[in-house]
Motif scaffolding. Sequence first.
Motif, PDB file in Angstrom:
ATOM      1  N   LEU A  77      20.607 -76.080 -61.575  1.00 55.42           N
ATOM      2  CA  LEU A  77      20.277 -74.940 -62.417  1.00 55.42           C
ATOM      3  C   LEU A  77      21.382 -73.886 -62.390  1.00 55.42           C
ATOM      4  O   LEU A  77      21.407 -72.979 -63.228  1.00 55.42           O
ATOM      5  CB  LEU A  77      18.953 -74.309 -61.958  1.00 55.42           C
ATOM      6  CG  LEU A  77      17.703 -75.174 -62.148  1.00 55.42           C
ATOM      7  CD1 LEU A  77      16.501 -74.510 -61.489  1.00 55.42           C
ATOM      8  CD2 LEU A  77      17.423 -75.406 -63.626  1.00 55.42           C
ATOM      9  N   ALA A  78      22.285 -73.988 -61.425  1.00 58.97           N
ATOM     10  CA  ALA A  78      23.401 -73.039 -61.343  1.00 58.97           C
ATOM     11  C   ALA A  78      24.382 -73.218 -62.487  1.00 58.97           C
ATOM     12  O   ALA A  78      25.146 -72.293 -62.810  1.00 58.97           O
ATOM     13  CB  ALA A  78      24.135 -73.209 -60.014  1.00 58.97           C
ATOM     14  N   ILE A  79      24.376 -74.382 -63.130  1.00 59.70           N
ATOM     15  CA  ILE A  79      25.318 -74.639 -64.228  1.00 59.70           C
ATOM     16  C   ILE A  79      25.049 -73.723 -65.424  1.00 59.70           C
ATOM     17  O   ILE A  79      25.953 -72.997 -65.867  1.00 59.70           O
ATOM     18  CB  ILE A  79      25.285 -76.121 -64.637  1.00 59.70           C
ATOM     19  CG1 ILE A  79      25.760 -76.997 -63.469  1.00 59.70           C
ATOM     20  CG2 ILE A  79      26.159 -76.359 -65.873  1.00 59.70           C
ATOM     21  CD1 ILE A  79      25.659 -78.476 -63.724  1.00 59.70           C
ATOM     22  N   PRO A  80      23.817 -73.717 -66.002  1.00 56.81           N
ATOM     23  CA  PRO A  80      23.569 -72.766 -67.098  1.00 56.81           C
ATOM     24  C   PRO A  80      23.668 -71.317 -66.634  1.00 56.81           C
ATOM     25  O   PRO A  80      24.024 -70.433 -67.420  1.00 56.81           O
ATOM     26  CB  PRO A  80      22.139 -73.104 -67.546  1.00 56.81           C
ATOM     27  CG  PRO A  80      21.519 -73.835 -66.401  1.00 56.81           C
ATOM     28  CD  PRO A  80      22.651 -74.578 -65.763  1.00 56.81           C
ATOM     29  N   LEU A  81      23.378 -71.070 -65.361  1.00 55.24           N
ATOM     30  CA  LEU A  81      23.498 -69.710 -64.820  1.00 55.24           C
ATOM     31  C   LEU A  81      24.956 -69.259 -64.866  1.00 55.24           C
ATOM     32  O   LEU A  81      25.259 -68.130 -65.261  1.00 55.24           O
ATOM     33  CB  LEU A  81      22.981 -69.685 -63.375  1.00 55.24           C
ATOM     34  CG  LEU A  81      22.968 -68.334 -62.656  1.00 55.24           C
ATOM     35  CD1 LEU A  81      22.064 -67.357 -63.389  1.00 55.24           C
ATOM     36  CD2 LEU A  81      22.499 -68.509 -61.221  1.00 55.24           C
ATOM     37  N   TYR A  82      25.860 -70.128 -64.472  1.00 56.39           N
ATOM     38  CA  TYR A  82      27.295 -69.824 -64.512  1.00 56.39           C
ATOM     39  C   TYR A  82      27.775 -69.607 -65.949  1.00 56.39           C
ATOM     40  O   TYR A  82      28.568 -68.698 -66.222  1.00 56.39           O
ATOM     41  CB  TYR A  82      28.075 -70.967 -63.868  1.00 56.39           C
ATOM     42  CG  TYR A  82      29.574 -70.824 -63.987  1.00 56.39           C
ATOM     43  CD1 TYR A  82      30.279 -69.936 -63.175  1.00 56.39           C
ATOM     44  CD2 TYR A  82      30.276 -71.579 -64.938  1.00 56.39           C
ATOM     45  CE1 TYR A  82      31.650 -69.802 -63.300  1.00 56.39           C
ATOM     46  CE2 TYR A  82      31.652 -71.445 -65.062  1.00 56.39           C
ATOM     47  CZ  TYR A  82      32.336 -70.550 -64.246  1.00 56.39           C
ATOM     48  OH  TYR A  82      33.699 -70.417 -64.379  1.00 56.39           O
ATOM     49  N   GLU A  83      27.283 -70.437 -66.864  1.00 55.52           N
ATOM     50  CA  GLU A  83      27.706 -70.337 -68.257  1.00 55.52           C
ATOM     51  C   GLU A  83      27.253 -69.034 -68.913  1.00 55.52           C
ATOM     52  O   GLU A  83      27.889 -68.546 -69.851  1.00 55.52           O
ATOM     53  CB  GLU A  83      27.165 -71.535 -69.044  1.00 55.52           C
ATOM     54  CG  GLU A  83      27.780 -72.868 -68.617  1.00 55.52           C
ATOM     55  CD  GLU A  83      27.135 -74.052 -69.305  1.00 55.52           C
ATOM     56  OE1 GLU A  83      26.026 -73.870 -69.878  1.00 55.52           O
ATOM     57  OE2 GLU A  83      27.721 -75.151 -69.282  1.00 55.52           O
ATOM     58  N   GLN A  84      26.169 -68.452 -68.417  1.00 52.63           N
ATOM     59  CA  GLN A  84      25.641 -67.213 -68.987  1.00 52.63           C
ATOM     60  C   GLN A  84      25.875 -66.012 -68.061  1.00 52.63           C
ATOM     61  O   GLN A  84      25.256 -64.967 -68.231  1.00 52.63           O
ATOM     62  CB  GLN A  84      24.126 -67.363 -69.228  1.00 52.63           C
ATOM     63  CG  GLN A  84      23.740 -68.497 -70.154  1.00 52.63           C
ATOM     64  CD  GLN A  84      24.151 -68.236 -71.587  1.00 52.63           C
ATOM     65  OE1 GLN A  84      24.340 -67.087 -71.990  1.00 52.63           O
ATOM     66  NE2 GLN A  84      24.291 -69.296 -72.372  1.00 52.63           N
ATOM     67  N   PHE A  85      26.806 -66.160 -67.113  1.00 52.19           N
ATOM     68  CA  PHE A  85      26.972 -65.157 -66.068  1.00 52.19           C
ATOM     69  C   PHE A  85      27.303 -63.766 -66.608  1.00 52.19           C
ATOM     70  O   PHE A  85      26.753 -62.755 -66.154  1.00 52.19           O
ATOM     71  CB  PHE A  85      28.061 -65.606 -65.088  1.00 52.19           C
ATOM     72  CG  PHE A  85      28.180 -64.718 -63.881  1.00 52.19           C
ATOM     73  CD1 PHE A  85      27.164 -64.661 -62.945  1.00 52.19           C
ATOM     74  CD2 PHE A  85      29.312 -63.923 -63.688  1.00 52.19           C
ATOM     75  CE1 PHE A  85      27.263 -63.839 -61.831  1.00 52.19           C
ATOM     76  CE2 PHE A  85      29.419 -63.099 -62.591  1.00 52.19           C
ATOM     77  CZ  PHE A  85      28.397 -63.057 -61.652  1.00 52.19           C
TER      78      PHE A  85
END
Length: 230
Positions: A77-85
């Motif tokens: 779930l950290a992947i979309p979190l990083y993309e929308q950081f």
Amino acid sequence: MIEFLSDSAYFSIALSIIAYKFGIIVKNKLKFAIFNPLLVATLVVIVFLLATGIPYEAYEIHASKLSYLLTPATVCLAIPLYEQFELLKENKKAIAIGILSGILANLIGVFVLALLFGLNHEQYVTLLPKSITTAIGIGVSEELGGIATITAVAIIITGVLGNIIAEFVCKVCKINEPIAKGLACGTSAHAIGTAKAIEIGELEGAVSGLAIAVTGVLTVVFVSFFVNLI
């Protein structure tokens, strides 16, 4: 034959995967939110075990190995979190207030319902971690003296219910802001709610993933203020 199946690790895992796949097919065919794949899969497994006489304990020993995948799945779930950081940074105050409000709503809600239904201390603390991810919730329940197995069931029911009604609640309450939708799913229905948030949109999923982690950690802190109220 039944004894062989109950002793087979591969059978338990295969049954879980096939039941979930069947749940996805049912959901896609019927298009009703009530037919949540996890809920359908659970019912399929229960019916199968009852029909074949396979003890749940035998099934659970082997099927629990699937739980090891929960941690890497959560990390993903950290992947979309990083993309929308960057967008999340711009809305950090709203996100912080939203998560805090969700945590307090969860804990106060359990406290009020415990008073209304006359629950004792053990039952009360069993339900306090119902809105956080299973890995943290069970540990919290055990630490507080609750019944871990019932906590696990409460967490699953909370997540499935949140997944089912998330879009309906947002529509009725006219919640159109993606960040607000993601926070609602993550703080109230943990990973299963986040699955729905990801279906709704990429930003919703990223915010919900963030909410899972923060809600889990802060609930451990806040629960200490609620544990002795009953």
